[in-house]
Each structure stands twice: as C-alpha cells, then as structure tokens.
Write a protein that holds these residues in place. Structure first.
Motif, PDB file in Angstrom:
ATOM      1  N   ASP A 418       0.825  -1.211   0.000  1.00 53.54           N
ATOM      2  CA  ASP A 418       0.000   0.000   0.000  1.00 53.54           C
ATOM      3  C   ASP A 418       0.858   1.259   0.000  1.00 53.54           C
ATOM      4  O   ASP A 418       0.518   2.258  -0.650  1.00 53.54           O
ATOM      5  N   GLU A 421       1.978   1.974  -3.427  1.00 60.06           N
ATOM      6  CA  GLU A 421       0.912   2.586  -4.216  1.00 60.06           C
ATOM      7  C   GLU A 421       0.769   4.066  -3.882  1.00 60.06           C
ATOM      8  O   GLU A 421       0.494   4.887  -4.773  1.00 60.06           O
ATOM      9  N   ALA A 426      -0.869   5.954  -6.862  1.00 59.22           N
ATOM     10  CA  ALA A 426      -1.979   5.095  -7.262  1.00 59.22           C
ATOM     11  C   ALA A 426      -2.996   4.956  -6.129  1.00 59.22           C
ATOM     12  O   ALA A 426      -4.065   4.391  -6.316  1.00 59.22           O
ATOM     13  N   ARG A 427      -2.649   5.456  -4.948  1.00 59.07           N
ATOM     14  CA  ARG A 427      -3.531   5.439  -3.788  1.00 59.07           C
ATOM     15  C   ARG A 427      -3.334   6.743  -3.023  1.00 59.07           C
ATOM     16  O   ARG A 427      -2.207   7.246  -2.900  1.00 59.07           O
TER      17      ARG A 427
END
Length: 467
Positions: A418, A421, A426-427
């Motif tokens: 995570d 990301e 992307a997050r």
C-alpha cells in the motif's frame, strides 16, 4: 422439552401445511441436539461390551461456528450525506455500547450454533427502561419458539410465540404444570403482546401482559433459517450431514478395541494334560502351574502360548482417516495436521487458501440470512431506543458489515504494498490512513503530517527538508 406442549402450541397457533410440517420435525430436531451432546445412533452391529464414542459432531459444529462468529462482524453506520458523519459516528458508538452490554460476542456464537444444530434461530429484542440493561437482545433455539412469517415477505414475522416449562417435566398432573408463554402478533398494523404463565390445560395462572400495545409497527423478532432452498421456512441441520459418518467412526473404533481385546493376547495351549490338572490351572501373575500328563498318553504333557499374527493397523488408520476427512469435507473445514502445517509454514496467504472453502461456506451463511438479521437488528434497536425516549440522531444511513475471521494475515507485506501505491500516486494518503489507522481521524492525521513536514523544511532550509 415437552413434546405434548409443543404440539398443542402448534395446533393452537398455526395451521395448514406449515403447522403440520413443524409438528412433524419435532423429534428430528430433538435428535439432532442429542447427537450434538454425544448420543449415538442405534446400530445393532455395535458391540455391547465395548463402546467407544468420540464426539466429532460437536467438535466440527463448534469449529464451524467459532470460525464464523468467534470474532463478531464489525458494524459501522455509514451516512448517505457527508454532513451527517458526526451523527453516524455517534450512532456507531451507541450501537457498540448497547451490543457490549448484551455480551454480543457470546450471544452471536451461541445463536449460530443453535441454528447449525436446530435448523433455525430467532433473535428477539425488548426494551425496559427499568432494567439495568434497558435494551436487551436474545437468541432462542428452534425448540423454544414457533413463528408465522408474512406471506409476501418471509423475512418479516407476523406472529412469534416463545415458551418454556417452569416446572420439572416429571410433573404429569396438568393442573400443577407451569408454562411461560409470550406472544407477539401484528393486529391492524400494531404489535400486540400477550405474556403470562399457564397450567398444562392452557388456563392462565399469572398474566403479565394481555393485549398490550407495544407501540411498534413490527414484531421485534427476526428468524434466521439455516440453509435450505427458496421459500424454505424450516431450514437444514448441519448435524444431519455428519450423523452417518459419526456412527461409522464409532463403530470402527469399537470394533478395533474388540479385536485388540480378543486377538492381541496369545492363546494358552495345553497338550496331553490331564483333565484334573486342567481344572486346577490358574492364569495369574506369578502363578504356578502343576500340569500332569494324561494317563495312558505316550507323550509328556506340555503348555505353550500360541501368539497371534493378526495385523490390520495400517488399514484401520486409513479407514478412520477417510471418515474424518469426509466429515471435515462435508462442512468445508480443513483438517489441519502437523505435516500439513510444516509444508505451509507461516504464510498468511497459504492459510487463507487452505481455509478458502470454509470462508465461502461462512459467506454463504452470512448472505443467506445473517447479514439481513444484522441490518434488521440495528434498525430495530434504533427504533426501540427512540420510542423509549433516547435522543438518537435520525439520518439516512447504510450499515457497513465487515466479516472478521480468526486467520492470520500478511499485514506487513500488505502495508508495504500500500505504501508503494501511495508513493506511485496510485492510492491517496487519506485512503492509506483510513485503512490502517481506523481509530484516528484521517483529516487530523493528514494535517499533522503536513505540519510536521513544514516544520522539518523550516529546520533545514538549505536542503529542502532532506538530510
């Protein structure tokens, strides 16, 4: 469980095909509970002298319910409008407190086991401001209630009757029998409550409520039916799937003990011994044997032990293992052995793969009625509390239900993924904080991160905050 009481109630309160089906399944449900408690199926081939019972039914039912409900699902109120977030948090906190006071984890686990054994279970809500715990919830097994569902929506209960004996079943005189009975029934759009104690003839002994208007527009009862096909109001018992294999397992182990008893010890053989000396022989530790030759025999009397060559251990173990594998497979419960754990190591992904079938079975049960029960329960709890005068926010919301299973996770690996990301954009940072720090305010945490970043840049102005 007094069968006569149950049949009388069914005939009085319900009729038609549904009432007949309820009356016919009584003995069946009682037998399922007996098997769960350790009773054995009658089998004329089983030995009378040796009877070994290993209660796999109870173990597997407990394993199934423990995996599904040992960690109660997380319930959160999600507002439909962003402006109602504070009110939603207040409702979530109130809900958690109410469930904790009722011992929700223990109640849910017991209710699940009753449903898996007795085909169905009823959740009943009640509110009494004079009680130490005003809002109470209770699961009732199928042998303690009957219900009449709505014809258009079977998940809605139009009538529910709860009952139990308050006197020992050994009392056969109906005049001295005492039965507690509570009935909720919808009449003209209102929920009417009748409650009291009755004798064996159905005559009232002590009336607590008679035609009492609860002020509700619904019956505070939800019935969860275990398994079954569309429109099934009775459900299925998980015990029924295991009963045959349990009997085969017990019979095989009992036969094994009998075989060991009569085959593993050597047989005493006496050759050319006189009848008189045979009668005086005693087989005991340190016993002396005075063996005499049969008169007229040309041979000397002798004694020896004929050892058995009986060997079947490997086939026995294979048979028992097959039966256990079948029982685990019927409930989609993996059979964990030391050798299997050695091969898997400590990988969370491997364990999740191993429990995938059980996960699917539990998700099927949640979607088959338990999630609907939770949604109904939360809404009904709010209605009961508001009707009693509690000041709760009224907002449009949805109930977020997260099923929690007691299985290891590769949290560190998932966290690292995570973070990658987030760094790759992307997050969002907010998404990361909300996922891994649920107990903190995401906005406040992001503001604090930004303040610390500004302070760091101000402390090292020439390197742009980089050391």
């Amino acid at each position: 469980m007094n069968q006569r009481l149950y049949l009388d109630l069914v005939r009085t309160e319900l009729g038609g095909v549904y009432g007949y089906a309820l009356s016919q399944e009584l003995d069946e449900i009682i037998r399922y509970y007996e098997l769960y408690d350790g009773a054995r199926l009658p089998d004329g081939s089983q030995s009378v002298s040796t009877s070994l019972h290993t209660n796999w039914i109870k173990k597997l039912i407990n394993d199934e319910s423990r995996y599904m409900c040992a960690r109660p699902p997380e319930l959160r109120i999600m507002p439909r409008e962003a402006a109602d977030q504070e009110a939603a948090d207040q409702l979530t906190q109130w809900l958690e407190n109410a469930l904790d006071r009722n011992g929700w984890g223990r109640q849910l686990l017991g209710g699940a086991r009753d449903a898996f054994i007795g085909k169905r279970v009823a959740l009943k809500l009640s509110y009494d401001a004079r009680d130490r715990i005003p809002l109470r919830l209770r699961f009732a097994p199928s042998l303690e209630f009957i219900y009449d569902p709505d014809e258009r929506d079977p998940s809605v209960v139009n009538k529910a009757i709860f009952y139990y004996y308050t006197t020992p079943e050994t009392i056969t005189d109906k005049r001295h029998q005492r039965i507690w009975k509570q009935r909720y029934e919808m009449k003209d759009g209102r929920c009417i409550l009748d409650e009291g104690e009755y004798d064996g003839f159905g005559n009232p002994v002590k009336i607590l409520h008679n035609g009492h208007d609860t002020g509700l527009d619904f019956v505070p009862v939800f019935v969860v039916v275990n398994g079954g096909l569309s429109g099934d109001l009775l459900g299925e018992s998980d015990v029924a799937e295991l009963a045959g294999s349990q009997a085969a397992y017990d019979r095989t182990k009992s036969d094994d003990i009998e075989a060991l008893k009569y085959q593993m010890f050597g047989q005493k053989v006496f050759i050319d011994a006189s009848p008189e000396s045979m009668e005086s022989i005693k087989i005991a530790p340190n016993a002396m044997i005075d063996i005499q030759t049969e008169p007229g025999s040309p041979h000397q009397a002798k004694a020896q032990v004929l050892e058995t060559t009986f060997a079947y251990g490997e086939h026995m173990d294979q048979t028992l293992d097959r039966i256990k594998d079948d029982m685990h497979e019927l409930l989609s419960i993996p059979r964990i052995t030391p050798d299997l754990l050695t091969g898997l190591g400590t990988s969370g992904k491997a364990m999740r793969a191993l429990y995938w079938s059980l996960n699917c079975r539990c998700e099927e049960k949640w979607s088959g009625g338990w999630d609907a029960m939770l949604t109904w329960m939360v809404d009904a709890m709010f209605k009961l509390a508001r009707r009693a005068g509690e000041n709760l926010p009224s907002i449009n919301y949805t109930l977020n239900i997260e099923h929690l299973y007691p299985i290891m996770d590769d949290d560190e690996e998932e966290r690292a993924q995570d973070l990658q990301e987030v760094n790759a954009q992307a997050r969002s940072r907010r998404s990361y904080v909300e996922k891994w720090q649920r107990d903190v305010d995401a906005d406040g945490e992001l503001k604090q991160i930004n303040r610390e970043k500004v302070m760091l840049e101000e402390s090292y102005p020439f390197s742009g905050g980089q050391l």
